[in-house]
Design a protein around this motif. Structure first.
Motif, mmCIF file in Angstrom:
data_model
loop_
_atom_site.group_PDB
_atom_site.id
_atom_site.type_symbol
_atom_site.label_atom_id
_atom_site.label_comp_id
_atom_site.label_asym_id
_atom_site.label_seq_id
_atom_site.Cartn_x
_atom_site.Cartn_y
_atom_site.Cartn_z
ATOM 1 N N MET A 36 6.971 9.314 -1.234
ATOM 2 C CA MET A 36 5.808 8.429 -1.164
ATOM 3 C C MET A 36 6.247 6.964 -1.158
ATOM 4 O O MET A 36 5.710 6.144 -0.413
ATOM 5 C CB MET A 36 4.891 8.707 -2.358
ATOM 6 N N VAL A 37 7.236 6.648 -1.991
ATOM 7 C CA VAL A 37 7.745 5.275 -2.050
ATOM 8 C C VAL A 37 8.426 4.906 -0.737
ATOM 9 O O VAL A 37 8.249 3.793 -0.212
ATOM 10 C CB VAL A 37 8.716 5.120 -3.231
ATOM 11 N N ALA A 38 9.207 5.825 -0.170
ATOM 12 C CA ALA A 38 9.887 5.572 1.103
ATOM 13 C C ALA A 38 8.880 5.328 2.223
ATOM 14 O O ALA A 38 9.045 4.413 3.047
ATOM 15 C CB ALA A 38 10.802 6.749 1.448
ATOM 16 N N MET A 39 7.809 6.144 2.260
ATOM 17 C CA MET A 39 6.786 5.972 3.295
ATOM 18 C C MET A 39 6.050 4.646 3.122
ATOM 19 O O MET A 39 5.757 3.965 4.113
ATOM 20 C CB MET A 39 5.803 7.137 3.239
ATOM 21 N N LYS A 40 5.745 4.280 1.867
ATOM 22 C CA LYS A 40 5.036 3.035 1.629
ATOM 23 C C LYS A 40 5.856 1.841 2.094
ATOM 24 O O LYS A 40 5.310 0.865 2.624
ATOM 25 C CB LYS A 40 4.719 2.904 0.132
ATOM 26 N N GLY A 41 7.182 1.907 1.943
ATOM 27 C CA GLY A 41 8.036 0.809 2.387
ATOM 28 C C GLY A 41 8.073 0.647 3.894
ATOM 29 O O GLY A 41 8.359 -0.446 4.403
ATOM 30 N N VAL A 42 7.761 1.721 4.630
ATOM 31 C CA VAL A 42 7.806 1.674 6.098
ATOM 32 C C VAL A 42 6.451 1.299 6.690
ATOM 33 O O VAL A 42 6.362 0.907 7.852
ATOM 34 C CB VAL A 42 8.284 3.043 6.648
ATOM 35 N N VAL A 43 5.377 1.388 5.917
ATOM 36 C CA VAL A 43 4.021 1.182 6.426
ATOM 37 C C VAL A 43 3.861 -0.121 7.214
ATOM 38 O O VAL A 43 3.245 -0.116 8.293
ATOM 39 C CB VAL A 43 3.007 1.241 5.254
ATOM 40 N N ALA A 47 2.035 3.344 -3.706
ATOM 41 C CA ALA A 47 2.649 4.666 -3.660
ATOM 42 C C ALA A 47 2.410 5.440 -4.950
ATOM 43 O O ALA A 47 2.083 6.631 -4.932
ATOM 44 C CB ALA A 47 4.151 4.541 -3.394
ATOM 45 N N GLY A 48 2.558 4.760 -6.103
ATOM 46 C CA GLY A 48 2.374 5.432 -7.376
ATOM 47 C C GLY A 48 0.947 5.875 -7.601
ATOM 48 O O GLY A 48 0.681 7.018 -7.985
ATOM 49 N N LEU A 49 0.000 4.976 -7.338
ATOM 50 C CA LEU A 49 -1.401 5.301 -7.524
ATOM 51 C C LEU A 49 -1.832 6.388 -6.554
ATOM 52 O O LEU A 49 -2.575 7.311 -6.912
ATOM 53 C CB LEU A 49 -2.251 4.044 -7.327
ATOM 54 N N GLY A 50 -1.357 6.301 -5.310
ATOM 55 C CA GLY A 50 -1.690 7.329 -4.328
ATOM 56 C C GLY A 50 -1.162 8.683 -4.728
ATOM 57 O O GLY A 50 -1.816 9.717 -4.529
ATOM 58 N N SER A 51 0.036 8.722 -5.303
ATOM 59 C CA SER A 51 0.615 9.991 -5.731
ATOM 60 C C SER A 51 -0.185 10.615 -6.858
ATOM 61 O O SER A 51 -0.357 11.840 -6.920
ATOM 62 C CB SER A 51 2.067 9.778 -6.187
ATOM 63 N N VAL A 52 -0.704 9.785 -7.768
ATOM 64 C CA VAL A 52 -1.552 10.304 -8.846
ATOM 65 C C VAL A 52 -2.798 10.954 -8.263
ATOM 66 O O VAL A 52 -3.215 12.043 -8.677
ATOM 67 C CB VAL A 52 -1.938 9.184 -9.827
#
Length: 358
Positions: A28-35, A100-105
């Motif tokens: 999720m963090v990796a994807m958020k960095g590419v957005v 990313a963190g909030l979305g994962s929750v």
């Protein structure tokens, strides 16, 4: 001297058990960095379709059978639409608008919906701890998904018509609610797995559902998005590759391996680790910060996920403690009577004026 057979190293197995949730959270963090450098539907397709190809290659190497018959392909197609295209599409679109963190929750709140659907469709018992977890989950998701101003107004009893109108407008632009739709799609897909596995091997079905789910995402991306890959750097492609290979193919592969080995309870109890990893690495690499209300919502949601996943274990422990307490209460009068009898006997024996009865 006899040699004992070598036992598997428990720490290594524990690390493998945690690995899928670590990989999902960091993906999720990796994807958020590419957005900022790509488009959401293209990113969702890249994560889905190549991972499906890798899983099918592994399935062929393992000798898994391919789906046969129209019922198998029908269920796999429905599975691909809901758990593939809709889930990854909502996730990617929501990730553009949230952290990313909030979305994962929000994504990992899906056990709440699974518990309710399993109760309705399969008659599975929710139990005291399950209903308590659902209550915590509703409260936590409300704190996460509703705008902060609305939450504060509700706490002070000041929601007006204008606030309600603004709320409706904000919800359609709120990434947390897109993540909630993704969680619902994943929950429906989780329930559908029971039907899919009646007609197809689960590993092969997983690979095909990723491929079939990725195709419409690429079609929609081609029709509605531009500059999908032109601005991607080597580091961005590396992040996408990590999300595809590790966050999808390897994570799902490990998950199904342990699930088929009888470790499903252990996996379920570790579900709450995914948002923990996403929150941690989102803060480290993306400097994501949550406000106090959102942290409260995170805490309530994690507690709810734990209660839902561990409701059977917690219920069994509660019944054991109740049984133990009832046993102790039943034994206590008998023990008191025996103690009193022994005390009287000792007193009579120690009294020299006491004469034995004829």
């Amino acid at each position: 001297m006899t040699l004992k057979p070598a036992q598997p190293q428990r720490p290594f197995i524990s690390l493998l058990l945690i690995a899928p949730f670590f990989l999902w959270g960091t993906a999720m963090v990796a994807m958020k960095g590419v957005v900022p450098q790509t488009t959401p539907l293209f990113m969702a397709g890249v994560r889905l379709l190549p991972a499906g190809v890798l899983i099918l290659l592994v399935a062929a190497w393992m000798g898994k059978p391919q789906p046969k018959g129209w019922l198998a392909w029908l269920w796999i197609s429905l599975f691909a639409l809901i758990d593939g295209a809709l889930f990854q599409g909502f996730l990617a679109e929501g990730l553009v608008r949230t952290s990313a963190g909030l979305g994962s929750v929000m994504i990992d709140s899906q056990p709440l919906a699974v518990a309710l659907m399993a109760r309705v469709l399969f008659g599975e018992q929710v139990g005291l701890w399950g209903w308590l977890g659902l209550a915590f989950g509703v409260a936590g998701i409300s704190l996460l998904g509703l705008p902060t101003g609305v939450v504060l107004a509700a706490l002070h009893g000041g929601i007006s018509f204008s606030v309600g109108t603004d709320l409706i407008d904000q919800l359609f632009e709120n990434g947390e609610w897109l993540m909630l739709l993704a969680a619902l799609s994943m929950a429906v897909g989780t329930v559908m797995v029971r039907y899919v596995c009646r007609y197809a091997d689960p590993v092969s079905a997983t690979g095909w559902h990723m491929i079939l789910g990725g195709i419409p995402l690429f079609v929609l991306s081609a029709a509605n998005e531009t500059q999908q890959w032109q601005q991607l750097s080597v580091a961005d492609w590396t992040a996408l590759g990590y999300a595809t290979v590790f966050g999808s193919a390897i994570a799902y592969g490990l998950f199904f391996y342990f699930a088929s080995s009888g470790n499903l309870t252990s996996l379920s109890s570790l579900t709450f680790l995914t948002p923990v990893f996403a929150l941690l690495f989102g803060n480290l690499f993306l400097s994501e910060v949550l406000n106090s209300i959102q942290w409260l919502g995170v805490g309530l949601t994690l507690v709810s996920i734990y209660f839902i996943n561990q409701r059977d274990v917690l219920g069994e422990r509660l019944r054991w403690h109740k049984g133990k307490l009832q046993t102790e209460r039943a034994i206590a009068p008998v023990a008191s009577a025996v103690t009193a009898s022994e005390r009287d006997g000792v007193g009579a024996a120690s009294n020299p004026n006491t004469e034995p009865k004829a």
